[in-house]
Each structure stands twice: as structure tokens, then as C-alpha cells.
Design an enzyme around this catalytic site. Structure first.
Site, PDB file in Angstrom:
ATOM      1  N   HIS A  15     -15.906 -28.968  37.111  1.00 57.76           N
ATOM      2  CA  HIS A  15     -15.682 -27.546  36.771  1.00 57.76           C
ATOM      3  C   HIS A  15     -16.724 -26.694  37.505  1.00 57.76           C
ATOM      4  O   HIS A  15     -17.870 -26.604  37.079  1.00 57.76           O
ATOM      5  CB  HIS A  15     -15.814 -27.351  35.243  1.00 57.76           C
ATOM      6  CG  HIS A  15     -15.487 -25.967  34.771  1.00 57.76           C
ATOM      7  ND1 HIS A  15     -14.720 -25.728  33.645  1.00 57.76           N
ATOM      8  CD2 HIS A  15     -15.831 -24.734  35.250  1.00 57.76           C
ATOM      9  CE1 HIS A  15     -14.610 -24.419  33.462  1.00 57.76           C
ATOM     10  NE2 HIS A  15     -15.275 -23.802  34.426  1.00 57.76           N
ATOM     11  N   HIS A  17     -17.387 -22.870  39.845  1.00 56.97           N
ATOM     12  CA  HIS A  17     -16.930 -21.596  40.409  1.00 56.97           C
ATOM     13  C   HIS A  17     -17.578 -21.443  41.775  1.00 56.97           C
ATOM     14  O   HIS A  17     -18.795 -21.349  41.879  1.00 56.97           O
ATOM     15  CB  HIS A  17     -17.322 -20.435  39.486  1.00 56.97           C
ATOM     16  CG  HIS A  17     -16.657 -20.541  38.151  1.00 56.97           C
ATOM     17  ND1 HIS A  17     -15.426 -19.993  37.889  1.00 56.97           N
ATOM     18  CD2 HIS A  17     -17.025 -21.185  37.016  1.00 56.97           C
ATOM     19  CE1 HIS A  17     -15.067 -20.282  36.642  1.00 56.97           C
ATOM     20  NE2 HIS A  17     -16.022 -21.007  36.094  1.00 56.97           N
ATOM     21  N   ARG A  19     -16.278 -19.051  44.048  1.00 62.38           N
ATOM     22  CA  ARG A  19     -16.031 -17.676  44.536  1.00 62.38           C
ATOM     23  C   ARG A  19     -15.395 -17.696  45.930  1.00 62.38           C
ATOM     24  O   ARG A  19     -14.856 -18.711  46.355  1.00 62.38           O
ATOM     25  CB  ARG A  19     -17.306 -16.826  44.553  1.00 62.38           C
ATOM     26  CG  ARG A  19     -18.209 -16.948  43.320  1.00 62.38           C
ATOM     27  CD  ARG A  19     -17.536 -16.541  42.049  1.00 62.38           C
ATOM     28  NE  ARG A  19     -18.506 -16.428  40.954  1.00 62.38           N
ATOM     29  CZ  ARG A  19     -18.196 -16.548  39.671  1.00 62.38           C
ATOM     30  NH1 ARG A  19     -16.963 -16.822  39.287  1.00 62.38           N
ATOM     31  NH2 ARG A  19     -19.117 -16.395  38.735  1.00 62.38           N
ATOM     32  N   ASN A  43     -10.389 -18.370  38.967  1.00 61.77           N
ATOM     33  CA  ASN A  43     -10.504 -16.998  38.422  1.00 61.77           C
ATOM     34  C   ASN A  43     -11.103 -16.044  39.444  1.00 61.77           C
ATOM     35  O   ASN A  43     -12.206 -15.547  39.297  1.00 61.77           O
ATOM     36  CB  ASN A  43     -11.316 -16.988  37.116  1.00 61.77           C
ATOM     37  CG  ASN A  43     -12.740 -17.509  37.281  1.00 61.77           C
ATOM     38  OD1 ASN A  43     -13.005 -18.378  38.109  1.00 61.77           O
ATOM     39  ND2 ASN A  43     -13.675 -16.988  36.500  1.00 61.77           N
ATOM     40  N   ASP A 240     -19.709 -25.900  35.312  1.00 57.85           N
ATOM     41  CA  ASP A 240     -19.364 -24.488  35.119  1.00 57.85           C
ATOM     42  C   ASP A 240     -20.372 -23.602  35.851  1.00 57.85           C
ATOM     43  O   ASP A 240     -20.635 -22.472  35.439  1.00 57.85           O
ATOM     44  CB  ASP A 240     -19.293 -24.111  33.636  1.00 57.85           C
ATOM     45  CG  ASP A 240     -18.491 -22.834  33.413  1.00 57.85           C
ATOM     46  OD1 ASP A 240     -17.800 -22.385  34.346  1.00 57.85           O
ATOM     47  OD2 ASP A 240     -18.556 -22.273  32.308  1.00 57.85           O
ATOM     48  N   HIS A 244     -23.594 -15.400  40.115  1.00 54.94           N
ATOM     49  CA  HIS A 244     -23.432 -13.945  40.172  1.00 54.94           C
ATOM     50  C   HIS A 244     -24.653 -13.413  40.909  1.00 54.94           C
ATOM     51  O   HIS A 244     -25.751 -13.935  40.714  1.00 54.94           O
ATOM     52  CB  HIS A 244     -23.404 -13.332  38.764  1.00 54.94           C
ATOM     53  CG  HIS A 244     -22.193 -13.690  37.960  1.00 54.94           C
ATOM     54  ND1 HIS A 244     -20.994 -13.017  38.062  1.00 54.94           N
ATOM     55  CD2 HIS A 244     -21.978 -14.660  37.045  1.00 54.94           C
ATOM     56  CE1 HIS A 244     -20.105 -13.550  37.238  1.00 54.94           C
ATOM     57  NE2 HIS A 244     -20.677 -14.559  36.599  1.00 54.94           N
ATOM     58  N   ALA A 256     -21.489 -13.003  32.668  1.00 55.23           N
ATOM     59  CA  ALA A 256     -21.632 -14.340  32.080  1.00 55.23           C
ATOM     60  C   ALA A 256     -21.585 -15.400  33.173  1.00 55.23           C
ATOM     61  O   ALA A 256     -20.705 -15.362  34.030  1.00 55.23           O
ATOM     62  CB  ALA A 256     -20.513 -14.577  31.077  1.00 55.23           C
TER      63      ALA A 256
HETATM   64  O1  DOR Z   1     -20.021 -17.944  31.877  1.00 52.34           O
HETATM   65  C1  DOR Z   1     -18.951 -18.025  32.480  1.00 52.34           C
HETATM   66  N1  DOR Z   1     -18.830 -17.638  33.766  1.00 52.34           N
HETATM   67  N2  DOR Z   1     -17.881 -18.477  31.827  1.00 52.34           N
HETATM   68  C2  DOR Z   1     -16.659 -18.463  32.377  1.00 52.34           C
HETATM   69  O2  DOR Z   1     -15.732 -18.855  31.723  1.00 52.34           O
HETATM   70  C3  DOR Z   1     -16.444 -17.893  33.722  1.00 52.34           C
HETATM   71  C4  DOR Z   1     -17.669 -17.925  34.519  1.00 52.34           C
HETATM   72  C5  DOR Z   1     -17.579 -17.065  35.746  1.00 52.34           C
HETATM   73  O3  DOR Z   1     -16.571 -17.132  36.450  1.00 52.34           O
HETATM   74  O4  DOR Z   1     -18.547 -16.341  36.034  1.00 52.34           O
HETATM   75 ZN    ZN Z   2     -15.818 -21.823  34.224  1.00 55.30          ZN
END
Ligand code: DOR
Ligand code: ZN
Length: 335
Positions: A15, A17, A19, A43, A240, A244, A256
Site C-alpha cells: 500500500h 502513494h 503521486r 487516489n 501507506d 505531501h 493527512a
Molecule cells: O493519511 C492518509 N493519506 N490516508 C489516506 O487514506 C490517503 C493518504 C494520502 O493519499 O495522502
Molecule cells: Zn493509503
């Protein structure tokens, strides 16, 4: 004497991200240096929810990890899909990720009413396409995961042949579900094995530990850690890791996400060593995932040495979890 060197084979992050664009090019190589593969979350804006977008995004990801032995396992953002749409994308994805509408970063286009995707879920069950779920409701923030658990139970019961992954579980109640439904699996992050809400907001607010679902109580963390340390056969590591830029974290209205990709494995080695469970780490970060998802990642051996290291303050404009802290273990070699 305690161990000074330790190796993992083809570790997987189920899992992540990554980007797009400059951020992808910055963070993806950091995962690909040590991990042999990972599940890439969809996402984005706009979300990855059609064949053209999926193909383009996969190409961009592969370019970003070029030169590394790293297999990206792509996902689709849940919406109502037709059978022919799913058939055209089935071989390119490891699953479809369901975000309830509005619960986290870029989930505005998520599912508002599960009845809208009933037919898609039935198709996925028939076509052997896995469902991955961000399991939170819109209740009080500490209760969002537990409030969602009846939905997992309902889906697991009504779609008994659908493999369902409860993503980033944070509560002991979610952990307990693994043994109640054959078709439920889970990922767990590094931060949820280590921290509680106290670390996020008990003293001075730490935005770099703020994520969704939010870290919970000590007994939740302990239950998740116990499951990871025994390498529960239905639990896999999924960081996860969610980068950012610093100005979106250190501000009013903090986004988040905890960025752990470059340090996750070193910290897991330290954590499992501390609990006398190093012999279980291979299963938790690779073997369980290979079996559950049926994947065969590229061969990669990562050698760790207990010589001490410091977590970098930043990677470009992204600040990692525990930046500046000392670590016991460092990656000596990945080949
Ligand atoms: O903390 C999080 N950040 N939880 C998520 O479900 C998405 C993720 C994000 O894409 O930044
Ligand atoms: Zn996630």
C-alpha cells in the site's frame, strides 16, 4: 552477541502513494531502492478509473522506477464499472480500491452509497478481482474504523468469494475480524505498529504523524503489533507512505499522510529485533503477500547492518516520519 547483520528477500509494500509528476519522480525511486514491488494507490486527481488513465499512470510509474528491480502492482479507483471495462483492465491491476466519499485525501469522487457498486462487486467476485477498502465512516474520528467494521462483515458474508483487503487497520477490533471471515485480509502500516494518538496530539502537535485513519489507543497499537510480530498469515505490510510537500503538512489544515517509504524497512528490522521476532519479518514483509496476492516479485536481497544511521531531515520538500532521529539499522546493500 546480538545480530549485526540481517537480510530480507524481495520485500513488498502492499500500500503506497506514489503521486504523479515531480513528486512521483522523487519518491518512487526511494521505495524501489529497497522494495521489490508495491501496490500503487489510485487516489489521484482525476482518479485512476479508466484504461487510458491506468495505462498512462503505469507507464509514468515504470519510468520513475526505471533501473530498479521493482514491480508496481496497479489499482483502480472504485466507481460503478461495467463487465467489459473490468475485463479490459483486469490483467493490469491487483485490485480495485474503494474509498468512501470524502473520508481522506482525494476521495471526493469516492463511493457515497455502497448500493451504487453492488453490481461491480458481484462482477469482481465472478472475475476474481480483489477489493481493497479504506474502511472508515464519517463518525467521530476515533470511531470511524470501528463504525465501518459491520460493512466489512456484510461484504465478506454476501460476497464470500470476493477477496477483501482491509487497508491500514488501526484497531484491535479490525484485527480480530481476520479470524472471523475467510475472505478478509489486512494491511498494516509502520506508524500504526509504533504510535498512538498521544504521539500525534498528546503533546505539541506533530503533523508528520497525522494520517487517516488516525493512530488510536495503546491497546489498539499493541494488538496490531502482536499480529505483525507473529506474522499473522492474513496480514501484510503496507506502509501507506503518503508524501505531501512540507507546506501542506506544517500549516493550518495539515494534509493527512505519513511519509515512511525510505525508512520503513530499517525501522521494521529494529522493531522486530526489539521484540525478538526478526525470524518473522520475512513473512510479514514478503512471503505472506506473495501467497495472498499470488505475486512473484523480482528477486532482490536487502542487507541491513546494525551500525547506526540518522533519518534524513527531508527528501526534497517531503519530511519523513521521525526525521533527524537515530536508527539502529541501516541498509548496507540492496541487489
Ligand atoms: O493519511 C492518509 N493519506 N490516508 C489516506 O487514506 C490517503 C493518504 C494520502 O493519499 O495522502
Ligand atoms: Zn493509503
Amino acid at each position: 552477541m546480538s545480530k549485526r547483520s540481517f537480510s530480507l528477500h524481495s520485500p513488498l509494500d502492499m500500500h503506497i502513494h506514489f503521486r504523479e509528476g515531480a513528486m512521483l519522480r522523487r519518491v518512487a525511486p526511494l521505495s524501489a531502492e529497497t522494495f521489490a514491488g508495491g501496490v500503487i494507490m489510485p487516489n489521484l486527481v482525476p482518479p485512476v478509473d479508466n484504461l487510458d488513465r491506468l495505462e498512462r499512470y503505469e507507464r509514468e510509474v515504470r519510468e520513475a522506477v526505471d533501473g530498479h528491480a521493482f514491480e508496481p502492482y496497479m489499482t483502480l479507483f472504485m466507481r460503478p464499472y461495467t463487465e467489459s471495462e473490468l475485463a479490459s483492465m483486469k490483467d493490469r491491476i491487483i485490485g480495485v480500491k474503494l474509498y468512501p466519499e470524502g473520508v481522506t485525501t482525494h476521495s471526493d469522487g469516492g463511493v457515497g452509497d455502497l448500493r451504487d457498486v453492488e453490481r461491480t462487486l458481484a462482477l469482481m467476485q465472478d472475475m476474481d478481482i480483489r477489493l481493497m477498502v479504506h474502511g472508515e465512516s464519517t463518525d467521530f474520528v476515533m470511531d470511524r474504523e470501528s463504525a465501518f467494521l459491520p460493512v466489512y462483515e456484510d461484504l465478506a458474508t454476501r460476497f464470500p468469494r470476493l477477496a477483501i483487503v482491509m487497508e491500514h487497520i488501526t484497531t484491535r477490533e479490525a484485527a480480530a475480524l481476520l479470524d472471523r471471515h475467510e475472505n478478509l485480509y489486512a494491511t498494516v502500516t509502520l506508524q500504526h505498529l509504533m504510535i498512538t494518538l498521544d504521539d500525534v496530539a498528546g503533546g505539541l502537535l506533530n503533523p508528520h504523524l497525522f494520517c487517516k485513519p488516525i493512530a488510536k489507543r495503546p491497546e489498539d497499537r499493541d494488538a496490531l503489533l502482536a499480529l505483525a510480530l507473529e506474522a499473522h498469515p492474513k496480514l501484510v505490510f503496507g506502509s501507506d507512505s503518503a508524501p505531501h510537500p512540507v507546506d501542506k503538512k506544517e500549516c493550518a489544515g495539515c494534509a493527512a499522510g505519513v511519509f515512511t517509504a525510505p525508512i520503513a524497512l530499517q525501522m521494521l528490522v529494529g522493531l522486530f529485533e526489539e521484540h525478538g521476532a526478526l525470524d518473522r519479518l520475512q513473512a510479514f514483509v514478503s512471503n505472506n503477500a506473495k501467497r495472498i496476492y499470488g505475486v512473484a516479485p523480482p528477486e532482490k536481497t536487502v542487507v541491513f547492518e546494525k551500525t547506526g544511521a540518522v533519518i534524513p531531515e527531508r527528501y526534497g520538500d517531503v519530511i519523513p516520519m521521525y526525521s533527524g532521529r537515530e536508527l539502529d539499522w541501516k541498509v548496507a546493500e540492496a541487489r
